[in-house]
Write a protein that holds these residues in place. Structure first.
Motif, mmCIF file in Angstrom:
data_model
loop_
_atom_site.group_PDB
_atom_site.id
_atom_site.type_symbol
_atom_site.label_atom_id
_atom_site.label_comp_id
_atom_site.label_asym_id
_atom_site.label_seq_id
_atom_site.Cartn_x
_atom_site.Cartn_y
_atom_site.Cartn_z
ATOM 1 N N UNK B 50 0.870 -1.251 0.023
ATOM 2 C CA UNK B 50 0.062 -0.042 -0.093
ATOM 3 C C UNK B 50 0.873 1.369 0.203
ATOM 4 N N UNK B 51 1.951 1.314 0.770
ATOM 5 C CA UNK B 51 2.866 2.368 0.759
ATOM 6 C C UNK B 51 3.534 2.414 -0.453
ATOM 7 N N UNK B 52 3.840 1.460 -1.163
ATOM 8 C CA UNK B 52 4.293 1.534 -2.543
ATOM 9 C C UNK B 52 3.473 2.252 -3.551
ATOM 10 N N UNK B 53 2.213 1.837 -3.463
ATOM 11 C CA UNK B 53 1.386 2.216 -4.301
ATOM 12 C C UNK B 53 1.012 3.761 -4.282
ATOM 13 N N UNK B 59 3.142 11.186 -6.139
ATOM 14 C CA UNK B 59 4.514 11.465 -5.915
ATOM 15 C C UNK B 59 5.093 12.265 -4.951
ATOM 16 N N UNK B 60 4.284 13.313 -4.598
ATOM 17 C CA UNK B 60 4.703 14.463 -3.693
ATOM 18 C C UNK B 60 5.075 14.068 -2.442
ATOM 19 N N UNK B 61 4.700 12.839 -2.140
ATOM 20 C CA UNK B 61 5.138 12.208 -0.781
ATOM 21 C C UNK B 61 6.396 11.850 -0.790
ATOM 22 N N UNK B 69 12.127 8.652 -5.156
ATOM 23 C CA UNK B 69 11.099 8.464 -6.068
ATOM 24 C C UNK B 69 11.328 7.513 -6.967
ATOM 25 N N UNK B 70 12.573 7.096 -7.289
ATOM 26 C CA UNK B 70 12.667 6.051 -8.361
ATOM 27 C C UNK B 70 12.723 4.536 -7.489
ATOM 28 N N UNK B 71 13.143 4.423 -6.306
ATOM 29 C CA UNK B 71 13.519 3.422 -5.846
ATOM 30 C C UNK B 71 12.946 2.756 -4.620
ATOM 31 N N UNK B 72 12.312 3.771 -4.094
ATOM 32 C CA UNK B 72 11.621 3.340 -2.732
ATOM 33 C C UNK B 72 10.435 2.379 -3.030
ATOM 34 N N UNK B 73 9.463 2.845 -3.862
ATOM 35 C CA UNK B 73 8.358 2.063 -4.329
ATOM 36 C C UNK B 73 8.756 0.592 -4.514
ATOM 37 N N UNK B 74 9.939 0.435 -5.388
ATOM 38 C CA UNK B 74 10.476 -0.735 -5.960
ATOM 39 C C UNK B 74 11.021 -1.594 -4.678
ATOM 40 N N UNK B 75 11.732 -0.767 -3.822
ATOM 41 C CA UNK B 75 12.009 -1.861 -2.477
ATOM 42 C C UNK B 75 11.036 -2.268 -1.534
ATOM 43 N N UNK B 79 10.457 -5.907 -0.578
ATOM 44 C CA UNK B 79 10.196 -6.428 0.947
ATOM 45 C C UNK B 79 9.148 -7.215 0.931
ATOM 46 N N UNK B 80 7.905 -6.742 0.421
ATOM 47 C CA UNK B 80 6.767 -7.432 0.411
ATOM 48 C C UNK B 80 6.673 -8.635 -0.138
#
Lengths: 207, 151
Positions: B50-53, B59-61, B69-75, B79-80
């Motif tokens: 949910x955090x990644x989505x 994107x302002x978050x 921006x580029x890697x946290x959602x992937x990370x 992890x999930x």
């Protein structure tokens, strides 16, 4: 144990699909402005550019590609193999080679952007056995670094941000939320083009 | 005497200093095994997804730079992914499936690089996946202890 193995396969499948979902081509048809009429014509007329950068000038350009034809491109009486010619200028539009075809360039500079339109037809059969055919135009966008770099497909804001990563202004322009990005494109059809044009303009805003 | 979740996670795992966290955890995990599994699934799979989505949608978050921006959602996805695999195996290491997760992520990025999958193949993405996979593996001991203490 068998159940756990099945669940493990399911986990991999679900997460690969989730990954694909987030990487799906989000740049829809019409997101870029495809009109190249503002570009300048070459004073010497149309030309083709060979792989080594030499240009052959002329008037009429024709190319053929396919399973049963030889992949050839010609300008007036000069004929070349398609894999020897990296692009051609026809009027105000430049076309770059992608495989054995040529696609339209819509942004020119340090990063070039190209667009490819493909007509897709899909046939489905409903429960009563009737066949339905629907067709649509698929739009794919490609970026090329430099004049002779390879064309790489890109499909979303994340990919755009990576391409223009060393220009903070362009990154900022490509970092709008989905909602704001849609609004920006509606307001200015040239918005996505201008992200790359800003990058190409030594990271200075373009008018 | 049967040990409680608080004893296991705080006493044996050296988290005594974080009393608030431990108390919260012991309350949360004091339910049945089924509840612990759901808690584990929610905290380590659903919440990161949910955090990644959310990072993708808003994107302002992630305005703290391109890495977020580029890697946290992937990370978070990675992890999930690894956590889901560990939960399937009851938080016990299944080497072949852990390797399969690493291989699937590397293959996924490689196919993107070859333009056989949509997206942009990037070595930094692979490094991100592997770092977050490793984080999930490191935290595995902690969550396994909680599970054990509730069995």
């Amino acid at each position: 144990m068998k159940r756990k193995n099945l669940l493990s396969v399911l986990v991999i499948t679900v997460f690969v699909f989730l990954g694909l979902g987030s990487a799906v081509n989000k740049i829809h048809m019409g997101a870029f402005e495809y009109d190249t009429s503002k570009e300048e014509k070459s004073e010497q007329g149309n030309y083709i550019v060979k792989n080594d950068g030499t240009k052959v000038y002329g008037t009429k350009i024709k190319w053929k590609s396919g399973l049963f034809v030889k992949d050839r491109i010609g300008i007036d009486d000069h004929v070349f193999k398609i894999n020897e010619v990296r692009g051609y200028q026809d009027g105000k539009t430049f076309y770059g080679r992608l495989g054995n075809e040529y696609i339209k360039r819509i942004v020119h500079g340090k990063i070039n952007v190209y667009v490819d339109f493909t007509r897709e037809t899909r046939t489905t059969t409903d429960a009563t056995g009737h066949m339905h055919t629907s067709s649509y135009t698929r739009t794919d966008h490609y970026a090329q670094v430099g004049e002779d770099g390879e064309l790489h497909e890109f499909g979303g804001q994340k990919a755009i941000r990576k391409l223009v990563a060393d220009c903070p202004l362009a990154v900022q322009m490509a970092s709008l939320s989905n909602h704001k990005m849609r609004r920006a494109i509606r307001k200015n059809r040239h918005y996505l083009n201008s992200i790359f044009e800003t990058y190409n303009n030594d990271c200075k805003a373009v008018e | 005497m049967k040990s409680t979740g608080r004893d296991e996670c705080c006493g044996h795992r050296g988290l005594q200093n974080n009393a608030v966290f431990c108390t919260f955890m012991s309350f949360t995990i004091s339910g049945s095994m089924k509840n612990v599994r759901w808690f584990d699934l929610s905290l380590n799979v659903l919440l990161p997804l949910v955090a990644g989505v959310t990072l993708y949608v808003i994107p302002a978050l992630a305005n703290n730079g391109s890495i977020a921006k580029n890697h946290l959602a992937d990370g978070l996805w990675a992890y999930a992914f690894m956590s889901a695999m560990l939960i399937v195996w009851g938080r016990v290491f299944s080497l072949q499936w852990i390797v399969a997760v690493f291989a699937a992520a590397a293959l996924f990025e490689w196919l993107q690089y070859l333009h056989l999958f949509p997206g942009t193949g990037d070595w930094y993405d692979v490094i991100t996946y592997f770092l977050f996979f490793t984080a999930a593996l490191v935290f595995n001991n902690f969550f396994r202890t909680i599970q054990k203490s509730n069995q």
